[in-house]
Design a protein around this motif. Structure first.
Motif, mmCIF file in Angstrom:
data_model
loop_
_atom_site.group_PDB
_atom_site.id
_atom_site.type_symbol
_atom_site.label_atom_id
_atom_site.label_comp_id
_atom_site.label_asym_id
_atom_site.label_seq_id
_atom_site.Cartn_x
_atom_site.Cartn_y
_atom_site.Cartn_z
ATOM 1 N N TYR A 103 21.165 -27.185 9.736
ATOM 2 C CA TYR A 103 22.011 -26.760 9.316
ATOM 3 C C TYR A 103 21.398 -25.813 7.804
ATOM 4 O O TYR A 103 20.898 -25.010 7.523
ATOM 5 C CB TYR A 103 22.212 -28.251 8.104
ATOM 6 N N ARG A 110 36.274 -23.021 3.234
ATOM 7 C CA ARG A 110 36.695 -22.682 4.471
ATOM 8 C C ARG A 110 38.469 -22.889 5.213
ATOM 9 O O ARG A 110 38.171 -24.695 4.353
ATOM 10 C CB ARG A 110 35.380 -23.416 5.450
ATOM 11 N N VAL A 112 39.407 -24.677 8.268
ATOM 12 C CA VAL A 112 39.421 -25.798 8.360
ATOM 13 C C VAL A 112 40.043 -26.271 9.946
ATOM 14 O O VAL A 112 41.276 -26.019 9.454
ATOM 15 C CB VAL A 112 38.528 -27.073 7.994
ATOM 16 N N CYS A 134 33.534 -26.938 1.006
ATOM 17 C CA CYS A 134 32.046 -27.367 2.013
ATOM 18 C C CYS A 134 31.069 -26.571 1.768
ATOM 19 O O CYS A 134 30.960 -26.375 0.546
ATOM 20 C CB CYS A 134 32.363 -26.584 3.632
ATOM 21 N N SER A 137 27.426 -25.543 7.031
ATOM 22 C CA SER A 137 28.087 -25.135 8.278
ATOM 23 C C SER A 137 26.608 -25.975 9.784
ATOM 24 O O SER A 137 25.624 -26.022 9.227
ATOM 25 C CB SER A 137 28.390 -23.748 8.982
ATOM 26 N N THR A 145 30.447 -30.108 18.788
ATOM 27 C CA THR A 145 31.810 -29.618 17.249
ATOM 28 C C THR A 145 33.077 -29.849 17.323
ATOM 29 O O THR A 145 33.935 -29.657 18.899
ATOM 30 C CB THR A 145 31.938 -28.254 17.548
ATOM 31 N N VAL A 148 35.742 -26.327 12.822
ATOM 32 C CA VAL A 148 35.524 -25.550 13.411
ATOM 33 C C VAL A 148 35.843 -24.656 11.291
ATOM 34 O O VAL A 148 37.225 -25.099 11.489
ATOM 35 C CB VAL A 148 35.151 -24.333 13.688
ATOM 36 N N SER A 149 35.042 -23.314 11.473
ATOM 37 C CA SER A 149 35.912 -22.885 9.782
ATOM 38 C C SER A 149 36.163 -21.651 10.528
ATOM 39 O O SER A 149 36.361 -21.610 11.918
ATOM 40 C CB SER A 149 34.695 -22.497 9.111
ATOM 41 N N GLU A 153 32.503 -21.383 12.685
ATOM 42 C CA GLU A 153 31.000 -22.060 12.066
ATOM 43 C C GLU A 153 31.452 -23.579 12.405
ATOM 44 O O GLU A 153 32.858 -23.992 11.751
ATOM 45 C CB GLU A 153 30.792 -22.441 10.745
ATOM 46 N N LEU A 155 31.961 -27.298 11.200
ATOM 47 C CA LEU A 155 31.653 -28.048 10.284
ATOM 48 C C LEU A 155 31.616 -29.891 10.732
ATOM 49 O O LEU A 155 31.091 -30.168 9.563
ATOM 50 C CB LEU A 155 32.756 -27.566 9.234
ATOM 51 N N SER A 170 29.878 -30.995 6.985
ATOM 52 C CA SER A 170 29.308 -30.414 5.787
ATOM 53 C C SER A 170 30.845 -30.375 4.427
ATOM 54 O O SER A 170 30.490 -29.172 3.786
ATOM 55 C CB SER A 170 28.774 -29.253 5.904
#
Length: 192
Positions: A103, A110, A112, A134, A137, A145, A148-149, A153, A155, A170
């Motif tokens: 982390y 961000r 998303v 957030c 990440s 996953t 993501v951002s 990243e 998330l 996150s």
């Protein structure tokens, strides 16, 4: 169908009212209960709110570590676990999970994007996905996953363990009502 969530925290939170508004029974599980080998509860899901590893907000992290085996057994036997951001720059914040999670703490908005449609795509339904708050990440992890951002990243990650599922996010927002209704209800409760 049964709907029951254990909210892991030091004291009652407003979060529990949202869970109950979605039709689920919510029980606050404090660190003393969590770490005790004698305490038992039955839940469909457990939620660990944002800031669990930050000693300014919570004393939950040592209890999570003490209950590491019970948490794994809960998930393996069909339980669901939703863990939010650690809320501080600790590299060891997620060392109690049954898979590796690294982390990086960095609070801010961000964009998303979900990587694919899944049962968990409704987690943050209703939020403007171009500016979601957030608290960090996950640059490395042993899960899949799921969101993501804009810069890639991770998330939101997920990992099936046995018959259950662990989600680690996150994203610093309450989950949607739609998600909570689905996540907290199941055919049976699992012993914790």
């Amino acid at each position: 169908m049964t709907c029951r969530i254990g909210l892991l925290w030091d004291s009652p939170l407003m979060f529990s009212r949202l869970i109950e508004d979605c039709g689920a029974c919510c029980e606050t599980v404090n660190p003393y209960m969590l770490a005790s080998p004698f305490w038992r509860g039955r839940f469909v899901a457990l939620i660990v709110p944002t800031g669990f590893a930050n000693p300014a907000y919570s004393n939950l992290l040592p209890a999570l570590r003490a209950a590491e085996r019970r948490i794994r057994r809960f998930v393996e036997n069909g339980g669901r676990l939703l863990v939010f951001g650690a809320g501080c720059p600790r590299e060891d914040a997620y060392d109690w999970l049954p898979f590796p999670v690294t982390y990086t703490f960095a609070y801010g908005p961000r964009a998303v994007r979900f990587t694919r449609e899944s049962n968990y795509s409704s987690l943050f339904a209703g939020y403007d996905h171009t500016a979601v708050e957030c608290d960090g990440s996950f640059p490395a992890h042993g899960g899949e996953t799921l969101a993501v951002s804009a810069t890639g990243e991770a998330l939101l990650i997920g990992k099936a363990i046995g018959d259950g599922m662990i989600l680690v996010s996150s994203i610093h927002e309450y989950p949607s009502r739609e998600f909570l209704k689905e996540f907290s209800c199941g055919e049976r409760e699992t012993l914790f």
